[in-house]
Design a protein around this motif. Structure first.
Motif, mmCIF file in Angstrom:
data_model
loop_
_atom_site.group_PDB
_atom_site.id
_atom_site.type_symbol
_atom_site.label_atom_id
_atom_site.label_comp_id
_atom_site.label_asym_id
_atom_site.label_seq_id
_atom_site.Cartn_x
_atom_site.Cartn_y
_atom_site.Cartn_z
ATOM 1 N N SER A 1 55.501 21.179 22.626
ATOM 2 C CA SER A 1 55.468 20.967 20.919
ATOM 3 C C SER A 1 55.270 21.698 20.052
ATOM 4 C CB SER A 1 55.289 19.437 20.810
ATOM 5 O OG SER A 1 56.550 18.755 22.002
ATOM 6 N N SER A 2 55.667 22.873 19.755
ATOM 7 C CA SER A 2 55.086 23.502 18.875
ATOM 8 C C SER A 2 54.127 22.938 17.569
ATOM 9 C CB SER A 2 56.160 24.840 18.715
ATOM 10 O OG SER A 2 56.462 25.383 20.066
ATOM 11 N N MET A 3 53.252 23.392 17.318
ATOM 12 C CA MET A 3 52.742 22.872 16.222
ATOM 13 C C MET A 3 52.479 20.750 15.914
ATOM 14 S SD MET A 3 55.142 23.641 12.986
ATOM 15 C CE MET A 3 56.798 24.352 12.485
ATOM 16 N N ALA A 4 52.847 20.527 17.120
ATOM 17 C CA ALA A 4 52.556 18.884 16.950
ATOM 18 C C ALA A 4 51.399 18.485 15.930
ATOM 19 C CB ALA A 4 52.337 19.087 18.618
ATOM 20 N N ILE A 5 50.085 18.960 16.202
ATOM 21 C CA ILE A 5 49.313 18.752 15.359
ATOM 22 C C ILE A 5 49.502 18.674 13.760
ATOM 23 C CG2 ILE A 5 47.041 18.575 16.685
ATOM 24 C CD1 ILE A 5 46.323 21.183 16.042
ATOM 25 N N ALA A 6 49.860 19.532 13.604
ATOM 26 C CA ALA A 6 50.129 20.010 12.021
ATOM 27 C C ALA A 6 51.725 19.041 11.150
ATOM 28 C CB ALA A 6 49.933 21.295 11.552
ATOM 29 N N LEU A 7 52.299 18.645 12.575
ATOM 30 C CA LEU A 7 53.728 18.178 12.705
ATOM 31 C C LEU A 7 54.211 17.300 11.377
ATOM 32 C CD1 LEU A 7 56.005 18.835 15.130
ATOM 33 C CD2 LEU A 7 56.103 20.173 13.071
#
Length: 404
Positions: A177-183
């Motif tokens: 889940s690319s860039m999950a923490i920024a989505l």
């Protein structure tokens, strides 16, 4: 420490290569924007990789210049860039920091895909575009699961959606889940329990039950923080089901041109490696030689091989993108070309990085040398869809169908 001067690397060589594909003043402006960002991102790329952290500061710079709204239609406040322009910018951006480029590429490709296929309710799409332009939100499609592998292989999501009291209850886990923490939002695929169909649900990451398990431990593309997104469980409104079995519809079967942002990114890595190797060869002179190693025939041969690979891959990629933009009526027939462009670009990118390391020698393995990071990052492209075997199989089937 690297002997390559930061004054000459990477901007001069990078811009020289990129301008070869600029067709007009608008593209010149867009490329300049990407180039300026790439130069800033390059300065911190090494630390982001070493620390394995998400580049929040880079994304703030992207938002400050509204990069996140480039693929949004003009009527909703975006730039509505073409596929060709999208790839041109992403290739240049990734030369600064590939993790940043790949992540923002996923976000931009979601909107580009929705813009082109027009499968969403128009008001829902308009609302999402407003969120991106005005509130600078980020979104990504999350479809991969450990139990199913790549969604392109046809595996059905183990994430489950249940209709209960007029709402959807989603339970499951998404990997890579690319860039999950920024989505801010994600489009999550789930199997609808009642019908067995696969739907895509718009998930607001502020909702209860949405959490990120920070387990990204790869050696490459470390800054993408492609952690697991856990839905445990999440209650969604009824209208959160925005797509239903899209791959079975006529619009869903159209070639997935938006995926070309992936090979563009990995070609950017290759270009960065090529430029480093050329700068190194131009400046490094062992005491056994009377001039820098750039004059050694074998080094020149490797430089020529690098440029040959880049010529082949980039001309293929941009030619296919130009065809996609120019001839919309041909898009239903372009699945093979799109897949082949990815295959050629990513495999050429890996060859270029390998050649660059052979030119630089053992120094390329030093932790302080960017080439070892390029080597680790560029390998990831092989595992992005479509996979090599799938591409070859597709081309073979199309050839046989045409023969029959």
């Amino acid at each position: 420490m690297s002997i390559v001067s930061k004054k000459t690397y990477p901007s001069y060589l990078s811009d020289e290569l990129s301008r070869k594909f600029v067709q007009n003043e608008r593209q010149e402006f867009l490329l300049h924007q990407a180039s300026e960002l790439a130069e800033r991102f390059y300065e911190k790329a090494d630390n982001i990789d070493k620390e394995g952290r998400f580049p929040f500061e880079n994304f703030q710079k992207l938002k400050d210049c509204n990069y996140q709204s480039l693929t949004v239609p003009k009527q909703y406040g975006g730039e509505e860039i073409s596929l060709y322009e999208f790839l041109l910018m992403q290739e240049r951006l990734s030369q600064g920091d590939a993790s940043t480029a790949l992540c923002i590429g996923w976000h931009l490709s979601v909107i580009y895909d929705l813009r082109e296929r027009q499968t969403w309710d128009s008001e829902k799409f308009k609302w999402l575009c407003h969120e991106i332009v005005q509130n600078k939100v980020l979104i990504n499609r999350l479809a991969t699961e450990n139990g199913t592998g790549s969604p392109t292989r046809g595996g059905k999501p183990e994430t489950v959606a249940i209709k209960r009291n007029g709402k959807w209850v989603i339970t499951g886990r998404k990997s890579f889940s690319s860039m999950a923490i920024a989505l801010d939002y994600s489009l999550v695929t789930a199997t609808i329990q009642e019908s067995g169909k696969v739907g895509s649900f718009l998930v607001d990451h502020r909702l209860n039950g949405v959490k990120v398990e920070e387990n990204w431990d790869m050696i490459g593309m470390r800054g993408t923080r492609s952690d697991d997104l856990v839905l445990d469980p999440v209650e969604l409104p009824e209208d959160s089901l925005v797509e239903l079995d899209q791959l079975e519809s006529s619009k869903g079967n159209i070639g997935r041109a938006w995926l070309l942002h992936v090979p563009a990114c990995f070609l950017g890595i290759a270009i960065a490696a090529r430029n480093y190797a050329i700068s190194f060869a131009s400046e490094y002179q062992p005491n056994s030689l009377s001039s820098p190693i750039k004059d050694v025939p074998e080094v020149q041969r490797k430089i020529g091989e690098m440029d040959l690979e880049l010529l082949k891959a980039r001309h293929t990629l941009y030619f296919v993108a130009h065809r996609w933009d120019t001839y919309p009526e041909k898009r239903m027939e372009m699945s093979g070309e799109l897949a082949a462009a990815k295959h050629i670009a990513v495999n050429s990118a890996n060859k270029v990085v390998d050649l660059a390391m052979r030119i630089v020698g053992a120094r390329s393995l030093q932790k302080s040398n960017p080439l070892q990071r390029y080597y680790r990052d560029v390998r990831a492209g092989i595992h992005n869809p479509p996979m090599d075997d799938t591409v070859i199989s597709l081309l073979a089937k199309q050839a046989l169908q045409n023969f029959n």
